[in-house]
Write an enzyme that holds these catalytic residues in place. Structure first.
Site, PDB file in Angstrom:
ATOM      1  N   HIS A 121      21.254  35.032 128.868  1.00 19.13           N
ATOM      2  CA  HIS A 121      21.756  33.718 129.250  1.00 19.13           C
ATOM      3  C   HIS A 121      23.131  33.870 129.879  1.00 19.13           C
ATOM      4  O   HIS A 121      23.270  33.855 131.084  1.00 19.13           O
ATOM      5  CB  HIS A 121      21.785  32.787 128.025  1.00 19.13           C
ATOM      6  N   CYS A 140      25.810  32.174 120.568  1.00 15.23           N
ATOM      7  CA  CYS A 140      26.548  31.349 121.539  1.00 15.23           C
ATOM      8  C   CYS A 140      25.776  30.085 121.892  1.00 15.23           C
ATOM      9  O   CYS A 140      26.286  28.989 121.766  1.00 15.23           O
ATOM     10  CB  CYS A 140      26.830  32.147 122.813  1.00 15.23           C
ATOM     11  N   HIS A 141      24.544  30.262 122.353  1.00 16.14           N
ATOM     12  CA  HIS A 141      23.799  29.098 122.829  1.00 16.14           C
ATOM     13  C   HIS A 141      22.391  29.026 122.262  1.00 16.14           C
ATOM     14  O   HIS A 141      21.537  28.341 122.781  1.00 16.14           O
ATOM     15  CB  HIS A 141      23.764  29.079 124.357  1.00 16.14           C
ATOM     16  N   GLY A 142      22.146  29.804 121.205  1.00 17.74           N
ATOM     17  CA  GLY A 142      20.914  29.631 120.448  1.00 17.74           C
ATOM     18  C   GLY A 142      19.663  30.244 121.036  1.00 17.74           C
ATOM     19  O   GLY A 142      18.555  29.769 120.775  1.00 17.74           O
TER      20      GLY A 142
END
Lengths: 176, 687
Positions: A121, A140-142
């Site tokens: 990502h 961080c963003h799953g």
């Protein structure tokens, strides 16, 4: 350097101006190259990015270690039988970035998963043995990866990349 | 920047912007429509050349800062890293280092032009004073830049120059401590010098804007020294001045490229390739050539405060020049006496520069005192008197008249310009290193000499063998990596051979998982391991002497060539002092010192070593190293081979440098030719 005065009547003077201007432009372009090229990795950085050898003997089953190659964290995971089976038995159709586990491991060394530990990502380092697939989880963003390092859910677009590596012996790999 | 603009844009976008920010009009009135006197000669192109050099220095400097580390432990190393490993790093560093010299050559010509043609006189006083401020900023910038590579000259230059401030009564010592950020020149000093060296060029650029602004308010002076009266006296800046400045810039770049590509270290000091050592001062401390006249003035005064005051006074006095010389006639062309005194003054400045590079003893000190007195007398006595007693010749009525009167002076002017420019900087460029009683090493033939010189691959391979089997037992080669052996322009091994060579070495690595350091076989990325763990170990094993690292030794040793040989060296590109000295040293051992020479215990007599007593025993003997290629196995051959190898380790990209140099030279010469004819065509309508 060219004047707009005599566009319709090209003269010898105009030719001279165009020639001089062109040579100046070519010179400027060539002069710019070293100024840009210097930003690329220097020779010592490239040399330091040579392949590394990693001894696998100390890594117990179910354990994952992190080594660094070219400044990137590389996960080397000695997967348990269950983890390997989970990875193999996954339906390819359920994967956002379909890849079989065999494509991501070396034949005869299926328990070893070697992946670059950088979330596809935005570059955070996922945590091993976390997330709903017990593979990798990026805090961080799953993004959630499975035991083969394949993306299962979250914003990451692709699987964790496998670095170039080979088995030098049964207990030693060479990354790079 | 001058008055109203006649710029009338037709493009709607430009119109839109112009109504809100009249930037196009500003550029147009400043650099296109701006009227310049039509009789300007090539001396007037140095303003443009200076702008070019400021740009080159800022661009290359910003880039070098991307790779440089301002720390005492890494500064020297990072500079070597730039030169050896960064893509085109050698080019960028040499452009920057030689660029400083070119900048000063141009500024000195620019200043002397102002002096000759009275460009400082009413109404250009502020313009002139801004120029003096720029010059002071340049000196500060150049000085701090020279400190950054953290070689011996950097360190001791920083020490000497900062100590100038200790001459100030009462607060001097405190000021010096403040400048250093410590009790001596050390890491804080280097760090702040780096910061300021990065800042000052932008301050220079700011003052340059003011300088150009002031110039565009009062207009340019010109060789006749009469103000333009009618349209016939002037031509538009573009294309006339632009193309002329452009042509001059290209010519200047040819001169610049000569140094950058063919003799990049000629204007520097060999000592600066020795890493800074706070315990040892080089035998002769000399600043860069562009400070030498002022350095001579400093040393001429036998009083600490007096010397410092005189040195700074010699620069500050320039700011008062508009009032010291009150003659109404501007141009020395019409001042028969002032013209002669101008040239005497030029010679005095060159001689002061030459003396600044000489040791401060004997006749040199007396000469420096006489010339220092004359330097100040020129401003304080001669010019004020001249302006009262001199009868000037009649000046032309107008610039147009002047142009009609003189047809072709340009060529003579260029010749003088080159001669004076050359003499000016070369006058100072000479190294002050005295012979110290040692004879001059004989000049040998080297395959890498000259503009087309290349390394002899078999010779480098033999030299590597000599280094490995003999020198390496005491001397490190820390800046060279095994991978370099396979680099183009080197000994010509392939990567597999370099890797195999590395394998033979044991390299310390670690810590491992247990926290211990361990030894492993060398890899191509490793550098040659040092024979001793640290300097103390090296000294303990070598009778107190520290065998220097050899990576840069071929550039870190030199000797004085003397006048006028060093002038000729610029043309012949002779720069093999280092290699010549190394061979002389290795072959210069004598078993019995000459009668009357007291050899200290533990030392050996060497004809060419400064002081003759060297700790290193005779390193080579005939037949010591076996050559497979049939080359003679003699001390002389060994010395030459290992020296050639060490020249390569000191300058690994020499072949690439000369190759690119040839391409750049051909391009610049063709371009200069085109510019010349374009300039002629453009000016044809103006004459």
């Amino acid at each position: 350097m060219t004047t707009s005065s005599s566009a319709e009547h090209p003269t010898r003077r105009d030719f001279l101006y165009v020639a001089t201007g062109s040579v100046a432009a070519v010179g400027a372009a060539f002069a710019a190259w070293p100024l840009i090229s210097q930003m690329n990795p220097d020779a010592s950085t490239i040399a330091a990015g040579a392949p590394i050898e990693v001894d696998l003997a100390p890594i117990a089953s179910g354990q994952a270690i992190k080594v660094f190659w070219r400044g990137k964290p590389i996960y080397i995971s000695n997967r348990t039988k269950k983890e390997v089976d989970d990875a193999i038995n996954t339906q390819l159709s359920s994967l956002p970035d379909p890849q079989t586990d065999a494509q991501r491991t070396k034949q005869g060394h299926e328990q070893w998963l070697v992946v670059i530990g950088i979330c596809t990502h935005l570059g955070c380092v996922p945590i091993a043995h976390e997330g709903s697939y017990n593979g990798f989880f990026c805090p961080c963003h799953g993004s959630v990866y499975d035991t083969s390092g394949r993306i299962r859910s979250g914003p990451a677009p692709t699987n964790l990349p496998v670095p170039p590596y080979e088995f030098v012996s049964d207990t030693k790999i060479k990354i790079g | 920047m001058s008055g109203h603009s006649t710029f009338e844009p037709t493009n709607p976008v430009i119109k839109w912007i112009e109504r809100r920010l009249p930037i196009f009009g500003l550029v147009h009135s400043s650099f296109v429509a701006y009227p310049t006197p039509r009789n300007l000669n090539y001396w007037w192109t140095f303003g443009g050349i200076l702008s070019l050099m400021l740009g080159v220095q800022i661009i290359t400097g910003v880039i070098l800062a991307m790779h440089y580390t301002p720390h005492v432990d890494f500064a020297f190393k990072s500079v070597e890293g730039i030169v050896r490993d960064v893509n085109y790093g050698w080019l960028l560093r040499y452009l920057h280092a030689n660029g400083a010299s070119m900048f000063f050559i141009a500024v000195y010509i620019h200043m002397f032009r102002g002096l000759y043609y009275g460009s400082y006189k009413e109404p250009r006083e502020v313009l002139w004073i801004l120029g003096v401020i720029i010059y002071l900023l340049m000196m500060a910038t150049g000085f701090m830049g020279y400190v950054l590579p953290w070689g011996q000259m950097s360190f001791w230059g920083a020490t000497v120059i900062t100590n100038l401030f200790s001459a100030i009564p009462y607060v001097g010592e405190s000021i010096v401590t403040l400048l250093w950020g410590g009790y001596s020149v050390d890491n804080p000093t280097l760090n702040r010098f780096f910061s300021l060296h990065y800042l000052l060029p932008f301050m220079i650029a700011g003052v340059v804007v003011l300088h150009i602004w002031a110039l565009h308010v009062v207009g340019q002076n010109n060789p006749a020294g009469v103000e333009p009266k009618t349209e016939k006296d002037v031509v538009a800046f573009t294309p006339y001045a632009t193309i002329k400045d452009g042509f001059a810039m290209v010519c200047f770049m040819i001169f610049y490229a000569w140094f950058v590509f063919y003799m990049p270290n000629f204007l520097g000091h060999a000592d600066n390739y020795i890493p800074a050592n706070p315990g040892v001062t080089p035998a002769h401390i000399v600043p860069e050539w562009y400070y030498l006249p002022f350095y001579a003035i400093l040393r001429a005064i036998p009083n600490k405060l007096g010397g410092v005051v005189a040195m700074f006074g010699a620069i500050i006095i320039l700011a008062f020049l508009p009032w010291l010389d009150s003659a109404k006639t501007r141009s020395s062309r019409y001042r028969p006496l002032a013209k002669q005194f101008f040239w005497i003054f030029v010679v005095v400045c060159v001689l002061l520069g030459w003396l600044g590079g000489k040791p401060a003893e004997g006749i040199y000190v007396i000469a420096a005192r006489v010339l220092t007195f004359y330097y100040f007398a020129h401003f304080l006595i001669i010019l004020p008197i001249l302006s009262r007693i001199e009868t000037p010749k009649p000046v032309p009525n107008s610039i147009a008249d002047d142009v009609l009167a003189k047809g072709k002076k340009a060529m003579a002017s260029i010749a003088v310009m080159l001669a004076v420019g050359g003499a000016l900087f070369i006058g100072g460029a000479q190294d002050a290193r005295a012979a110290e009683g040692a004879p001059t090493p004989p000049s040998l033939k080297w395959s890498f000499a000259g503009p087309f010189g290349k390394f002899d691959q078999p010779q480098l391979q033999r030299g590597l063998k000599v280094y490995k089997e003999v020198c390496a037992s005491c001397h490190s080669l820390s800046y060279v990596a095994f991978r370099n052996l396979a680099d183009p322009g080197g000994p010509g091994y392939n990567t597999a051979q370099a890797a195999a060579f590395a394998e033979e070495y044991k390299v310390k690595d670690g810590p491992n998982d247990a926290g211990d350091m361990f030894e492993r076989n060398g890899r191509p990325a490793d550098r040659f391991p040092a024979p001793f763990a640290n300097e103390n170990a090296a000294r303990a094993a070598n009778g107190g002497a520290y065998p220097p690292d050899l990576s840069l030794i071929a550039k870190a040793r030199s000797y004085d060539r003397g006048f006028p040989l060093f002038l000729w060296d610029v043309v012949t590109q002779f720069q093999e002092q280092g290699p010549n000295y190394l061979v002389a040293l290795m072959t210069g051992y004598e078993d019995t010192p000459p009668k009357g020479f007291e050899l200290p215990a533990g030392a050996n007599y060497n004809k060419y070593f400064p002081g003759h007593a060297i700790k290193m025993p005779k390193p080579l003997s005939d037949g010591q190293v076996t050559y497979d290629d049939g080359s003679p196995q003699t001390v002389e051959q060994y010395s030459k081979d290992v020296t050639a190898f060490l020249m390569w380790t000191a300058e690994p990209h020499m072949e690439a440098r000369k190759r690119l140099g040839l391409q750049v030279m051909i391009f610049l010469i063709v371009f200069a030719g085109l510019m010349y004819f374009t300039k002629k065509k453009v000016w044809a309508s103006a004459h």
